[in-house]
Design a protein around this motif. Structure first.
Motif, short mmCIF file in Angstrom:
data_model
loop_
_atom_site.label_atom_id
_atom_site.label_comp_id
_atom_site.label_asym_id
_atom_site.label_seq_id
_atom_site.Cartn_x
_atom_site.Cartn_y
_atom_site.Cartn_z
N GLU A 27 47.68 38.21 36.28
CA GLU A 27 47.38 39.36 37.12
C GLU A 27 48.66 40.03 37.60
O GLU A 27 49.67 39.35 37.82
N GLY A 68 49.92 43.54 40.20
CA GLY A 68 49.51 44.63 41.08
C GLY A 68 50.14 44.47 42.44
O GLY A 68 50.85 43.49 42.70
N SER A 90 44.67 48.74 42.60
CA SER A 90 44.65 48.67 41.15
C SER A 90 45.33 47.38 40.70
O SER A 90 46.49 47.14 41.03
N THR A 96 45.95 44.76 37.29
CA THR A 96 45.89 44.64 35.84
C THR A 96 46.00 43.18 35.42
O THR A 96 46.79 42.42 36.01
N CYS A 97 45.22 42.81 34.45
CA CYS A 97 45.29 41.47 33.88
C CYS A 97 45.78 41.59 32.44
O CYS A 97 45.19 42.32 31.63
N THR A 98 46.85 40.91 32.15
CA THR A 98 47.41 40.90 30.80
C THR A 98 47.05 39.59 30.12
O THR A 98 47.30 38.51 30.67
N ARG A 108 40.03 49.08 30.19
CA ARG A 108 40.86 48.22 29.36
C ARG A 108 41.78 49.03 28.46
O ARG A 108 41.53 50.20 28.20
N ASP A 109 42.84 48.37 28.04
CA ASP A 109 43.76 48.92 27.04
C ASP A 109 43.83 47.88 25.93
O ASP A 109 44.53 46.87 26.05
N GLN A 146 45.02 44.34 27.83
CA GLN A 146 45.00 44.39 29.29
C GLN A 146 43.67 44.97 29.76
O GLN A 146 43.07 45.81 29.11
N THR A 193 41.92 46.39 33.59
CA THR A 193 42.34 46.83 34.92
C THR A 193 41.16 47.01 35.83
O THR A 193 40.13 47.57 35.46
N GLN A 204 40.00 48.70 39.44
CA GLN A 204 40.31 49.63 40.52
C GLN A 204 39.23 49.50 41.57
O GLN A 204 38.04 49.59 41.26
N CYS A 212 41.72 37.04 37.49
CA CYS A 212 41.06 37.46 36.26
C CYS A 212 40.75 36.21 35.45
O CYS A 212 41.46 35.20 35.55
#
Length: 121
Positions: free
Chosen positions: A6, A8, A19, A21-23, A73-74, A79, A81, A83, A97
């Motif tokens: 995680e 942020g 916001s 983000t989990c990678t 997601r990306d 990743q 995310t 919000q 996450c």
């Protein structure tokens, strides 16, 4: 070995948008049958499921948080995310996450280490 991390801000002001983000490494968020989940634990309380985004891209939200929550997601970066808008003090928690799987009652096999979020002006 799948790993989740995680990232942020650790501090958010009330009414702002959080916001996170989990990678994911060691695996792909498009791998069939997994769903990529956000869970939080407020101080002194149990785990609370927030939302997940499935391998297909479909998103599902906790009814209690749905109006303030968005997950995206990306896939190029593996990743996803979270919000959370209009943050209130009760949103302070450790946010995790996790990778979920299975039908029915969710099961989680990999977790991030968690990130502490404080809500304060």
């Amino acid at each position: 070995q799948v790993q989740l991390q995680e990232s942020g801000p650790g501090l958010v002001k009330p009414s702002q948008t959080l916001s996170l983000t989990c990678t994911v490494s060691g695996g792909s968020i498009t791998t069939s049958s997994y769903y990529w989940t956000w869970i939080r634990q407020p101080p002194g309380k149990g785990l609370e499921w927030i939302a997940y985004i499935a391998y297909s891209g479909s998103a599902y939200y906790s009814p209690s948080l749905k109006s303030r929550t968005s997950i995206s997601r990306d896939t190029s970066k593996d990743q996803f995310t979270l919000q959370l808008s209009s943050v209130i003090p009760e949103d302070a928690a450790v946010y995790y996450c996790a990778r979920g799987f299975g039908a029915g009652t969710p099961k989680y096999d990999y977790w991030g280490q968690g990130t502490q979020v404080t809500v304060s002006s």
